[in-house]
Motif scaffolding. Sequence first.
Motif, mmCIF file in Angstrom:
data_model
loop_
_atom_site.group_PDB
_atom_site.id
_atom_site.type_symbol
_atom_site.label_atom_id
_atom_site.label_comp_id
_atom_site.label_asym_id
_atom_site.label_seq_id
_atom_site.Cartn_x
_atom_site.Cartn_y
_atom_site.Cartn_z
ATOM 1 N N ALA A 161 -31.508 48.745 -22.610
ATOM 2 C CA ALA A 161 -32.669 49.335 -21.968
ATOM 3 C C ALA A 161 -32.381 49.434 -20.470
ATOM 4 O O ALA A 161 -31.473 48.790 -19.951
ATOM 5 C CB ALA A 161 -33.899 48.462 -22.215
ATOM 6 N N LYS A 162 -33.163 50.250 -19.770
ATOM 7 C CA LYS A 162 -32.916 50.489 -18.354
ATOM 8 C C LYS A 162 -32.852 49.190 -17.556
ATOM 9 O O LYS A 162 -31.983 49.013 -16.701
ATOM 10 C CB LYS A 162 -33.997 51.398 -17.787
ATOM 11 N N LYS A 163 -33.759 48.253 -17.849
ATOM 12 C CA LYS A 163 -33.804 47.004 -17.087
ATOM 13 C C LYS A 163 -32.601 46.105 -17.380
ATOM 14 O O LYS A 163 -32.321 45.167 -16.635
ATOM 15 C CB LYS A 163 -35.090 46.241 -17.393
ATOM 16 N N GLU A 164 -31.873 46.388 -18.461
ATOM 17 C CA GLU A 164 -30.715 45.577 -18.832
ATOM 18 C C GLU A 164 -29.408 46.097 -18.235
ATOM 19 O O GLU A 164 -28.383 45.419 -18.298
ATOM 20 C CB GLU A 164 -30.561 45.531 -20.352
ATOM 21 N N LEU A 165 -29.445 47.302 -17.675
ATOM 22 C CA LEU A 165 -28.209 47.933 -17.220
ATOM 23 C C LEU A 165 -27.517 47.129 -16.124
ATOM 24 O O LEU A 165 -26.295 46.922 -16.170
ATOM 25 C CB LEU A 165 -28.496 49.351 -16.723
ATOM 26 N N ILE A 166 -28.274 46.679 -15.132
ATOM 27 C CA ILE A 166 -27.651 45.965 -14.017
ATOM 28 C C ILE A 166 -27.060 44.625 -14.450
ATOM 29 O O ILE A 166 -25.879 44.360 -14.205
ATOM 30 C CB ILE A 166 -28.642 45.796 -12.850
ATOM 31 N N PRO A 167 -27.845 43.730 -15.112
ATOM 32 C CA PRO A 167 -27.222 42.446 -15.504
ATOM 33 C C PRO A 167 -26.070 42.604 -16.476
ATOM 34 O O PRO A 167 -25.067 41.887 -16.383
ATOM 35 C CB PRO A 167 -28.387 41.656 -16.126
ATOM 36 N N ASN A 168 -26.182 43.547 -17.397
ATOM 37 C CA ASN A 168 -25.103 43.735 -18.361
ATOM 38 C C ASN A 168 -23.938 44.525 -17.773
ATOM 39 O O ASN A 168 -22.845 44.529 -18.339
ATOM 40 C CB ASN A 168 -25.626 44.437 -19.613
ATOM 41 N N GLY A 169 -24.188 45.192 -16.652
ATOM 42 C CA GLY A 169 -23.128 45.961 -16.015
ATOM 43 C C GLY A 169 -22.216 45.140 -15.132
ATOM 44 O O GLY A 169 -21.214 45.654 -14.629
ATOM 45 N N ARG A 170 -22.534 43.844 -14.948
ATOM 46 C CA ARG A 170 -21.691 43.004 -14.105
ATOM 47 C C ARG A 170 -20.242 42.999 -14.574
ATOM 48 O O ARG A 170 -19.309 43.045 -13.772
ATOM 49 C CB ARG A 170 -22.224 41.570 -14.102
ATOM 50 N N GLN A 171 -20.075 42.934 -15.886
ATOM 51 C CA GLN A 171 -18.721 42.879 -16.434
ATOM 52 C C GLN A 171 -17.940 44.136 -16.066
ATOM 53 O O GLN A 171 -16.769 44.066 -15.691
ATOM 54 C CB GLN A 171 -18.781 42.708 -17.945
ATOM 55 N N LEU A 172 -18.589 45.292 -16.169
ATOM 56 C CA LEU A 172 -17.930 46.541 -15.821
ATOM 57 C C LEU A 172 -17.579 46.591 -14.337
ATOM 58 O O LEU A 172 -16.510 47.088 -13.957
ATOM 59 C CB LEU A 172 -18.840 47.721 -16.175
#
Length: 208
Positions: A161-172
Amino acid sequence: EKKILKGWSVNMSNGLNDVIYSYSRLSSFNNCPYSYNLTYNENDRGNDSVYTYLGSAVHELLEQLQTGAITNERAVSLFDEQVEECEMLGLEFLTESTKEKYVANLHHFLENFKQEDGQCFIEEEVFIDIEGYKLKGFIDIYFKLGNKIYIFDYKTSRKFAKKELIPNGRQLVLYAIALQQKYPECEIVSIGWNMLKYVEVMGARGPK
């Protein structure tokens, strides 16, 4: 204690700055220290789910597809064998409908997979230096076209979901930092997830 990335902190009192950390370990500790202790200290990693089992299998199939080791048809056949193996191991989907949709979506992706152009790097281990603290990770796949780099991480069971993009994008973002350090002459054009179940790419522009 010193923060090394927003949302992550480690105790530096015992000289742990000499340790090479991984994203999965830091993320696990940040989410639940108790779970981290069970997984990494007590070596209790729990049982595989049908999604983790098939996710690992699909990653291997995609590697073989990209290198030309197998055909699309063979990839679908091997995937079906893994689904049957899950049933024999007692790894089940929540409902039969969920299984049918998941299998159909993965069939679609494997059937339509095409090799990418450029120099391809698969499951490459990378190291990152952030202010003297060292991290490591494994990039699912990235491509070099001249001096441009494109990074992808495969996801087989969900989308964010949109709100999950930043925390889950840390790995990228860590992957992008690692490759920028490895190839300072190159431009990180994009980083993103390849959502196999949904057959779409979600991501954000990486740092130059």
